[in-house]
Design a protein around this motif. Structure first.
Motif, PDB file in Angstrom:
ATOM      1  N   ARG A   8       4.073  -0.093 -12.255  1.00 15.90           N
ATOM      2  CA  ARG A   8       4.154  -2.147 -12.508  1.00 15.90           C
ATOM      3  C   ARG A   8       4.376  -2.959 -10.997  1.00 15.90           C
ATOM      4  N   VAL A   9       5.674  -2.001 -10.756  1.00 14.71           N
ATOM      5  CA  VAL A   9       5.976  -2.692  -9.415  1.00 14.71           C
ATOM      6  C   VAL A   9       4.914  -3.201  -8.390  1.00 14.71           C
ATOM      7  N   ARG A  10       3.975  -1.366  -8.112  1.00 18.19           N
ATOM      8  CA  ARG A  10       2.777  -1.726  -7.311  1.00 18.19           C
ATOM      9  C   ARG A  10       2.171  -1.979  -7.883  1.00 18.19           C
ATOM     10  N   GLU A  11       1.489  -2.438  -8.637  1.00 16.28           N
ATOM     11  CA  GLU A  11       0.455  -3.465  -9.267  1.00 16.28           C
ATOM     12  C   GLU A  11       0.823  -5.206  -8.502  1.00 16.28           C
ATOM     13  N   ALA A  12       1.922  -5.160  -8.985  1.00 12.75           N
ATOM     14  CA  ALA A  12       2.675  -6.655  -8.768  1.00 12.75           C
ATOM     15  C   ALA A  12       2.344  -6.958  -7.467  1.00 12.75           C
ATOM     16  N   ARG A  13       2.860  -5.492  -6.492  1.00  8.29           N
ATOM     17  CA  ARG A  13       2.759  -5.963  -4.932  1.00  8.29           C
ATOM     18  C   ARG A  13       1.376  -5.805  -4.288  1.00  8.29           C
ATOM     19  N   ARG A  14       0.246  -5.440  -4.844  1.00  6.30           N
ATOM     20  CA  ARG A  14      -0.444  -5.331  -4.886  1.00  6.30           C
ATOM     21  C   ARG A  14      -1.151  -7.333  -4.941  1.00  6.30           C
ATOM     22  N   SER A  15      -1.055  -7.383  -6.471  1.00  2.00           N
ATOM     23  CA  SER A  15      -1.429  -9.025  -6.428  1.00  2.00           C
ATOM     24  C   SER A  15      -1.053  -9.959  -5.995  1.00  2.00           C
ATOM     25  N   GLY A  16       0.475 -10.219  -5.417  1.00  2.00           N
ATOM     26  CA  GLY A  16       1.575 -10.925  -5.430  1.00  2.00           C
ATOM     27  C   GLY A  16       1.851 -11.932  -4.010  1.00  2.00           C
ATOM     28  N   ASP A  17       2.151 -11.967  -3.168  1.00  2.00           N
ATOM     29  CA  ASP A  17       3.323 -12.298  -2.111  1.00  2.00           C
ATOM     30  C   ASP A  17       4.463 -11.777  -1.959  1.00  2.00           C
ATOM     31  N   LEU A  18       4.822 -10.763  -2.206  1.00  2.00           N
ATOM     32  CA  LEU A  18       6.108 -10.193  -2.104  1.00  2.00           C
ATOM     33  C   LEU A  18       7.075  -9.658  -1.475  1.00  2.00           C
ATOM     34  N   ALA A  19       6.407 -10.646  -0.070  1.00  2.00           N
ATOM     35  CA  ALA A  19       7.073  -9.389   1.185  1.00  2.00           C
ATOM     36  C   ALA A  19       8.053  -9.861   1.454  1.00  2.00           C
ATOM     37  N   GLU A  20       8.828 -10.428   0.512  1.00  3.16           N
ATOM     38  CA  GLU A  20      10.680 -10.364   1.069  1.00  3.16           C
ATOM     39  C   GLU A  20      11.020  -9.130   0.707  1.00  3.16           C
ATOM     40  N   LEU A  21       9.998  -7.806  -0.122  1.00  2.18           N
ATOM     41  CA  LEU A  21      10.729  -7.270  -1.063  1.00  2.18           C
ATOM     42  C   LEU A  21      10.862  -5.806  -0.528  1.00  2.18           C
ATOM     43  N   GLN A  22      11.859  -5.193   0.200  1.00  2.76           N
ATOM     44  CA  GLN A  22      11.455  -4.324   1.446  1.00  2.76           C
ATOM     45  C   GLN A  22      12.085  -2.653   0.470  1.00  2.76           C
ATOM     46  N   HIS A  23      12.579  -2.492  -0.570  1.00  2.00           N
ATOM     47  CA  HIS A  23      12.906  -1.857  -1.089  1.00  2.00           C
ATOM     48  C   HIS A  23      12.774  -1.215  -2.249  1.00  2.00           C
ATOM     49  N   VAL A  24      12.343  -0.358  -2.977  1.00  6.03           N
ATOM     50  CA  VAL A  24      11.960   0.003  -4.956  1.00  6.03           C
ATOM     51  C   VAL A  24      12.927   1.743  -4.502  1.00  6.03           C
ATOM     52  N   TRP A  25      13.435   1.755  -5.670  1.00  7.30           N
ATOM     53  CA  TRP A  25      14.365   3.143  -5.972  1.00  7.30           C
ATOM     54  C   TRP A  25      13.988   2.650  -7.739  1.00  7.30           C
ATOM     55  N   SER A  26      13.891   4.260  -7.411  1.00 12.54           N
ATOM     56  CA  SER A  26      13.664   5.093  -8.740  1.00 12.54           C
ATOM     57  C   SER A  26      15.470   5.719  -9.799  1.00 12.54           C
ATOM     58  N   LEU A  27      14.583   4.893 -10.318  1.00 14.54           N
ATOM     59  CA  LEU A  27      16.621   6.590 -11.681  1.00 14.54           C
ATOM     60  C   LEU A  27      16.162   7.606 -11.763  1.00 14.54           C
ATOM     61  N   GLN A  28      14.532   7.798 -12.012  1.00 14.24           N
ATOM     62  CA  GLN A  28      13.974   8.817 -12.261  1.00 14.24           C
ATOM     63  C   GLN A  28      14.177   9.996 -11.397  1.00 14.24           C
ATOM     64  N   ASP A  29      14.140   9.594  -9.834  1.00 17.87           N
ATOM     65  CA  ASP A  29      13.810  10.680  -8.339  1.00 17.87           C
ATOM     66  C   ASP A  29      15.163  10.210  -7.852  1.00 17.87           C
ATOM     67  N   ASN A  30      16.258  10.285  -8.738  1.00 16.42           N
ATOM     68  CA  ASN A  30      17.443  10.094  -8.070  1.00 16.42           C
ATOM     69  C   ASN A  30      17.956   8.669  -7.649  1.00 16.42           C
ATOM     70  N   ALA A  31      17.624   7.866  -7.765  1.00 13.19           N
ATOM     71  CA  ALA A  31      18.779   6.173  -7.456  1.00 13.19           C
ATOM     72  C   ALA A  31      19.218   6.119  -6.981  1.00 13.19           C
ATOM     73  N   VAL A  32      20.209   6.798  -7.776  1.00 10.96           N
ATOM     74  CA  VAL A  32      22.419   6.719  -8.020  1.00 10.96           C
ATOM     75  C   VAL A  32      22.663   7.951  -6.786  1.00 10.96           C
ATOM     76  N   ASP A  33      22.135   8.895  -6.694  1.00  9.05           N
ATOM     77  CA  ASP A  33      22.213   9.689  -5.330  1.00  9.05           C
ATOM     78  C   ASP A  33      21.246   9.598  -3.977  1.00  9.05           C
ATOM     79  N   VAL A  34      20.900   9.355  -4.481  1.00 11.64           N
ATOM     80  CA  VAL A  34      20.590   8.071  -3.137  1.00 11.64           C
ATOM     81  C   VAL A  34      20.854   7.703  -2.350  1.00 11.64           C
ATOM     82  N   LEU A  35      21.582   6.194  -3.020  1.00 11.99           N
ATOM     83  CA  LEU A  35      21.914   5.336  -2.494  1.00 11.99           C
ATOM     84  C   LEU A  35      23.049   6.194  -2.070  1.00 11.99           C
TER      85      LEU A  35
END
Length: 598
Positions: free
Chosen positions: A131-158
């Protein structure tokens, strides 16, 4: 014009911010268990020191990723331990949290990310990322620089990303915010128009929780105090309990899936919970239907009547001997089982978001669970008023909290003033000016009254008042709340603006309907029974009961049972289960017109 004020009872800090609680807990109460999180089939304790370490590690990752002081960081996730961890990590980094309901559509997500100018978002899983990817495709989200996922271990990554950030750098970030700085942008649920971002400051939370935790010491400040959060943390109601638990070191758990709630409650055994009225209605109706299906319907109904009578009598402090004996009997037969369904240790519940209703309030108190009903909005950092353990008047939303004033305007609208009133709407000065007047009074949009003791009663929404063709003003909430309390009814919409009489649209509860159908020897296929005489008669009984609360001119004269459901997914309900009246009115235009034909 009527006004009532509660004097401030404590000193509110003039410096610091919400992160101070985590630092104090980790330093002075290092071994105290402040969280219990589900890991597989077990619950694992998290101490104050461990939570502080985890928050600092994630916050350093945000700093390393380029998140600056004042930047907005969004969270799109179900209620889980990591939500709370991220919330405090964002504050440690000096940034602003932007919660998004995990059920939000791509369009809604896109609007919030764009309007807030979010620099980063942490999403839970693949569906949220899509849904975030779809929002990016259809809207102006130029300021959004990072997308992390909890299921992809966002806590450990950070955590790994921030390994080179020093403690001194993080401490500078953590202490950058003052009480006047924005802590979070919470977007209104959008019952009308696009959601607006409410700017809630660290000071708003410090004021709200300073007085609330002090007033609700029976809940927060006990040796075994604990709660299990299952409402969305994107809602200010759940969020304020989260901050209150961290402040008071009451142990907190998270339950992400309502399907597992009964199991989670049984294992966690909270001493208090919070829920919206629809949850309390569902619990009551489900218990009633199960008893009926087991041939114990009359026993349950009698037990419910006794619980309500006992609660009403206890207000006068002299419960008749016969009623006490009946109450003791049903406590063994019925009430104990209901309390056990909440884990067996729950003595209090906090209800907000909509009126609970007098009958349910007395029922729950009668079975041994005191429901403390309060009132507030996103714009007021949750509670403006609340019933308290030693000052409860069922049917009201309590007195204003200390340091808070209420005023009833000439048109009946409730106005409030206090340190929990928000800083305004994000990038929307016009809307802010409409909501808060020059004297600092916040205009709630709700109509109500204040009694001689300062207890506030909500009677309806100012914009939802119906005016019949005969000029009668009707508050639909009174009738709708009563109708939803019936086991067979899921949702309802009271209509009649400009019409000769009041009507209603009703949907049937698909959880309780099968038991009713079996009891009456009918098919469980609801769609084929919409016009069934027995079903219509059962709904008519509910309508007759609801009409007892109003005058004849305000009563429901006709109703229509609709075959479908009104749901959050369908767009008819907000995430907090409020009805989007305009949406339902638009979608059901033909059914409403049919009510008044001829």
């Amino acid at each position: 014009m009527r006004e009532y004020a509660s004097p401030l009872s404590i000193t509110i800090p003039s410096t610091g911010n919400l992160t101070d609680d985590v630092v104090t807990n980790g330093r002075d109460f290092a071994d105290t268990v402040v969280f219990s999180r589900r890991t597989g089939d077990e619950w694992s304790d998290v101490t104050a020191a461990e939570f502080l370490d985890e928050v600092q590690a994630v916050a350093k990752g945000l700093v390393a990723a380029g998140v600056e002081v004042g930047h907005r960081v969004a969270i799109l996730s179900k209620t889980r331990y990591e939500w709370t961890l991220l919330d405090y990590a964002i504050w440690f980094a000096g940034a602003v949290t932007v919660p998004i309901y995990e059920t939000s559509s791509a369009e809604q997500i896109g609007w919030i990310l764009q309007d807030s100018g979010a620099r980063a978002i942490v999403a839970e899983g693949p569906d949220h990322l899509a849904r975030v990817r779809e929002a990016r495709r259809s809207g102006d989200l130029a300021e959004l620089q990072h997308v992390w996922s909890l299921q992809d271990n966002a806590v450990d990554v950070l955590g790994r990303l921030g390994s080179d950030i020093s403690d001194d750098v993080l401490e500078q970030r953590r202490t950058a915010a003052s009480p006047q700085d924005v802590a979070t942008l919470i977007y209104t649920s959008g019952t009308t128009g696009k959601p607006k971002g409410c700017m809630l400051t660290h000071g708003n939370f410090m004021f709200e929780l300073g007085v609330a935790v002090d007033e609700l010491a029976d809940l927060f400040d006990t040796d075994d105090a604990s709660t299990l959060l299952f409402l969305p943390l994107a809602h200010v109601f759940a969020r304020i309990i989260q901050v209150g638990c961290v402040k008071s070191r009451a142990k907190m758990g998270h339950s992400a899936d309502i399907k597992n709630l009964v199991t989670d409650l049984g294992e966690f055994k909270p001493t208090f919970i919070l829920a919206v009225p629809r949850v309390f209605e569902k619990v009551f109706n489900s218990a009633s239907q199960r008893a009926t299906a087991d041939g114990r319907g009359k026993i349950f109904d009698r037990a419910a009547d006794v619980a309500i009578a006992w609660s009403r009598a206890s207000d006068g402090k002299r419960v008749p001997v016969r009623l006490r004996a009946q109450h003791a009997l049903f406590d063994r037969l019925v009430y104990g089982k209901l309390r056990q369904a909440l884990g067996g240790s729950c003595a209090y519940a906090i209800s907000g978001g909509a009126p609970l209703g007098d009958r349910l309030g007395h029922f729950y108190r009668g079975i041994g669970l005191t429901v403390l009903e309060g009132y507030g909005l996103t714009e007021t950092t949750a509670a403006l008023s609340a019933n308290l353990p030693d000052a409860t008047k069922i049917g009201t939303v309590g007195r204003p909290l200390p340091g808070t004033s209420v005023r009833v305007a000439d048109d009946g609208e409730l106005l409030f003033r206090g340190g929990q009133v928000f800083a305004g709407y994000w990038r929307n000065d016009e809307a802010t000016t409409e909501a808060v007047d020059r004297d600092g009074w916040f205009h709630t949009g709700d109509v109500g009254e204040v009694d001689d003791e300062g207890f506030v009663r909500i009677t309806g929404r100012k914009k939802e008042i119906l005016v019949t063709a005969g000029g009668k003003n009707v508050a639909p909430a009174v009738l709708e709340d009563r109708l939803r309390a019936h086991a067979l009814i899921d949702q309802c919409l009271v209509v009649g603006d400009g019409q000769p009489f009041i009507g209603a649209l009703v949907t049937i509860d698909r959880e309780t309907f099968p038991a009713w159908a079996e009891q009456h020897g009918k098919t469980a296929d609801l769609d084929t029974l919409i016009d069934d005489p027995d079903l219509v008669a059962a709904v008519q009984e509910a309508v007759d009961e609801a009409n007892k609360a109003v005058s004849k001119a305000e009563s429901i004269r006709k109703f229509t049972i609709l075959p479908g459901e009104w749901t959050e997914e369908g767009g008819q309900l907000t995430p907090s289960l409020k009805l989007k009246r305009r949406v339902v009115m638009r979608e059901s235009r033909e059914e409403i017109e049919a009510l008044y034909l001829g």
